[in-house]
Design a protein around this motif. Structure first.
Motif, mmCIF file in Angstrom:
data_model
loop_
_atom_site.group_PDB
_atom_site.id
_atom_site.type_symbol
_atom_site.label_atom_id
_atom_site.label_comp_id
_atom_site.label_asym_id
_atom_site.label_seq_id
_atom_site.Cartn_x
_atom_site.Cartn_y
_atom_site.Cartn_z
ATOM 1 N N LEU A 225 -39.257 48.572 25.607
ATOM 2 C CA LEU A 225 -40.274 48.557 26.654
ATOM 3 C C LEU A 225 -39.596 48.726 28.007
ATOM 4 O O LEU A 225 -38.695 47.962 28.357
ATOM 5 C CB LEU A 225 -41.044 47.236 26.617
ATOM 6 C CG LEU A 225 -41.559 46.776 25.248
ATOM 7 C CD1 LEU A 225 -42.320 45.458 25.396
ATOM 8 C CD2 LEU A 225 -42.441 47.834 24.601
ATOM 9 N N HIS B 116 -39.753 49.198 32.189
ATOM 10 C CA HIS B 116 -40.538 48.932 33.396
ATOM 11 C C HIS B 116 -40.410 50.071 34.404
ATOM 12 O O HIS B 116 -39.603 50.992 34.243
ATOM 13 C CB HIS B 116 -40.119 47.603 34.020
ATOM 14 C CG HIS B 116 -38.745 47.599 34.631
ATOM 15 N ND1 HIS B 116 -38.494 48.086 35.897
ATOM 16 C CD2 HIS B 116 -37.544 47.154 34.153
ATOM 17 C CE1 HIS B 116 -37.212 47.935 36.184
ATOM 18 N NE2 HIS B 116 -36.608 47.378 35.136
ATOM 19 N N TYR C 48 -43.676 42.811 31.110
ATOM 20 C CA TYR C 48 -43.933 42.726 29.674
ATOM 21 C C TYR C 48 -43.963 41.289 29.151
ATOM 22 O O TYR C 48 -43.914 41.080 27.932
ATOM 23 C CB TYR C 48 -42.871 43.541 28.923
ATOM 24 C CG TYR C 48 -42.978 45.018 29.193
ATOM 25 C CD1 TYR C 48 -44.003 45.771 28.631
ATOM 26 C CD2 TYR C 48 -42.077 45.661 30.034
ATOM 27 C CE1 TYR C 48 -44.124 47.127 28.884
ATOM 28 C CE2 TYR C 48 -42.190 47.015 30.295
ATOM 29 C CZ TYR C 48 -43.208 47.742 29.721
ATOM 30 O OH TYR C 48 -43.329 49.088 29.978
ATOM 31 N N VAL D 162 -46.762 41.048 26.768
ATOM 32 C CA VAL D 162 -46.705 42.038 25.682
ATOM 33 C C VAL D 162 -45.710 41.605 24.620
ATOM 34 O O VAL D 162 -45.976 41.715 23.411
ATOM 35 C CB VAL D 162 -46.327 43.422 26.244
ATOM 36 C CG1 VAL D 162 -46.138 44.440 25.118
ATOM 37 C CG2 VAL D 162 -47.387 43.909 27.231
ATOM 38 N N VAL E 159 -36.262 44.719 26.061
ATOM 39 C CA VAL E 159 -36.815 44.982 27.391
ATOM 40 C C VAL E 159 -35.663 44.987 28.397
ATOM 41 O O VAL E 159 -35.215 43.929 28.843
ATOM 42 C CB VAL E 159 -37.867 43.935 27.797
ATOM 43 C CG1 VAL E 159 -38.607 44.388 29.059
ATOM 44 C CG2 VAL E 159 -38.857 43.682 26.665
ATOM 45 N N PRO F 241 -48.987 47.262 31.661
ATOM 46 C CA PRO F 241 -48.559 46.184 30.762
ATOM 47 C C PRO F 241 -48.920 44.794 31.272
ATOM 48 O O PRO F 241 -49.177 43.895 30.474
ATOM 49 C CB PRO F 241 -47.046 46.367 30.688
ATOM 50 C CG PRO F 241 -46.800 47.781 31.068
ATOM 51 C CD PRO F 241 -47.866 48.120 32.061
ATOM 52 N N PRO G 79 -52.185 43.657 28.902
ATOM 53 C CA PRO G 79 -51.081 43.502 27.938
ATOM 54 C C PRO G 79 -51.501 43.678 26.486
ATOM 55 O O PRO G 79 -50.747 44.247 25.692
ATOM 56 C CB PRO G 79 -50.558 42.092 28.220
ATOM 57 C CG PRO G 79 -51.662 41.393 28.938
ATOM 58 C CD PRO G 79 -52.377 42.443 29.713
#
Length: 305
Positions: free
Chosen positions: A34, A36, A45, A48, A61, A285, A289
Motif C-alpha cells: 500500500l 501513500h 492506511y 485499511v 506499507v 484510503p 478505508p
C-alpha cells in the motif's frame, strides 16, 4: 488510529534507499503493498491495514522517498522525485522482502508508483488498485493545457516551479500541506490528532528537494536522474496496464475531478473496473478505508492459497 495498527516499523536496504515500512499479517499470506501519496504518509492506511491483515494478507506499507524515516543510503544520490524513481523504489522493496508478486495499491504519488510498476513489470503485480486511474505521467505532453476547471486545481504545482515556491514549502511545510488536505478533500472532517500523526513525516531532510523535483520533472522543467533514463524512455510510450485493475475517482476530489480521468480506459488492456465514490475527496484510503480494502481483497481472492 495508533501506529500499532499498522504493525511494527521495520527497515530494509532496498536499492538506493533504507526504506522504513510497516508490516502486518501472516508472512506467508498473499502480499499487498500500500503506497501513500503527497502530502500524506503511511497513516493513510491505518484503517485499511487491519482489515487486510485480519483477512490473512501480508500487508506492507512503506514511507516513500523523502517521507518519514526513509533515508538515502548515499548522500550523493540525486534527490529525485520522478515517477521512474518511485517505481524503482517499489521494485527494490519487493526484491528486498523476497516478494515475487503482490497486489499494488496506491493513490497520488503512490498510485503513480503502482501504475508504473504494473505497466513495466506486470510479472510482479497480481493486481492494481489505483485512485485517479492511469497515473503514468505524460511528460512529453506536459505543456499541453488542460481544461481551465482542471488547471486552477494545479496552482500548487506552478508554485513549486518557482524558487518562491521552494522557499514557501521549506518555511511553511505543515501549514501548506494541511491547506492541501482541506482543499483536496473538502468533505473529509479530519481532526487535529489525525493531522498530527502524519505531519512529522514532512520533516524528512529530503522532503523539500524531492517534492520540488517531482513537480518540476513531470513538466519537463528539471532533468531526471540518469539512473532512471531507460525507465523514463519506456514510460514516454505510455505503456498499457495488462494486470487486473480496479480504479477509482472521488466525486469530491479537489485535485482531479472524475471528468479528468474519463478518457483513460484505453490504457488498461486487462480486466478493469472503474468506480466513482460519492462523498470522497483525494485521500481515499483514509476517507473510505473499507471500500479501499475491499478492492484489494477482490484482487487477492483469485490468488489466495
Amino acid at each position: 488510529m495508533t501506529e500499532a495498527m499498522l504493525g511494527p516499523l521495520r527497515r530494509v536496504h532496498a536499492g538506493v534507499l533504507d526504506i522504513a515500512f510497516h508490516e502486518s499479517g501472516p508472512e506467508d499470506g498473499p502480499p499487498a503493498v500500500l503506497l501513500h501519496g503527497f502530502p500524506y504518509d503511511v497513516h493513510a492506511y491505518a484503517e485499511v491495514v487491519p482489515i487486510l491483515a485480519d483477512a490473512g494478507c501480508r500487508v506492507v506499507v512503506p514511507y516513500l522517498r523523502g517521507f518519514g524515516p526513509t533515508q538515502f543510503v548515499d548522500a550523493a544520490t540525486p534527490r529525485s522525485g520522478e515517477q521512474a524513481a518511485l517505481a524503482a523504489d517499489l521494485r527494490a522493496l519487493l526484491d528486498a522482502l523476497a516478494i515475487p508478486q503482490a497486489v499494488l495499491a496506491g493513490y497520488d504519488w503512490g498510485g503513480t508508483a503502482a501504475c508504473v510498476a504494473a505497466a513495466l513489470w506486470p510479472e510482479r503485480c497480481t493486481g492494481l488498485v489505483s485512485f485517479n486511474s492511469y497515473k503514468v505521467q505524460a511528460i512529453a505532453h506536459a505543456d499541453e493545457p488542460a481544461p481551465p476547471e482542471n488547471e486552477f486545481r494545479y496552482w500548487y504545482q506552478w508554485y513549486f516551479h518557482t524558487e518562491r515556491g521552494r522557499a514557501g514549502l521549506a518555511q511553511n511545510r505543515r501549514d501548506l500541506c494541511r491547506l492541501l488536505w482541506r482543499l483536496w478533500s473538502p468533505t473529509w472532517a479530519f481532526d487535529d490528532a489525525t493531522w498530527e500523526r502524519t505531519a512529522p513525516a514532512f520533516d524528512n531532510p529530503d522532503f523539500v528537494d524531492i517534492v520540488i523535483h517531482s513537480y518540476r520533472h513531470r513538466y519537463g522543467k528539471a532533468a531526471g536522474d540518469p539512473a532512471y533514463a531507460d525507465l523514463q524512455a519506456a514510460l514516454d510510450q505510455m505503456p498499457e496496464i495488462r494486470v487486473p485493475s480496479i480504479t477509482f475517482d472521488g466525486a469530491d476530489d479537489g485535485v482531479m475531478s472524475p471528468a479528468g480521468t474519463a478518457d483513460q480506459g484505453h490504457h488498461f488492456t486487462g480486466p478493469r473496473t472503474h468506480r466513482t465514490l460519492p462523498g470522497v475527496g483525494h485521500n481515499m484510503p483514509q476517507e473510505a478505508p473499507r471500500v479501499f480494502a475491499d478492492a484489494v481483497l477482490e484482487l487477492i481472492s483469485p490468488h489466495r492459497r
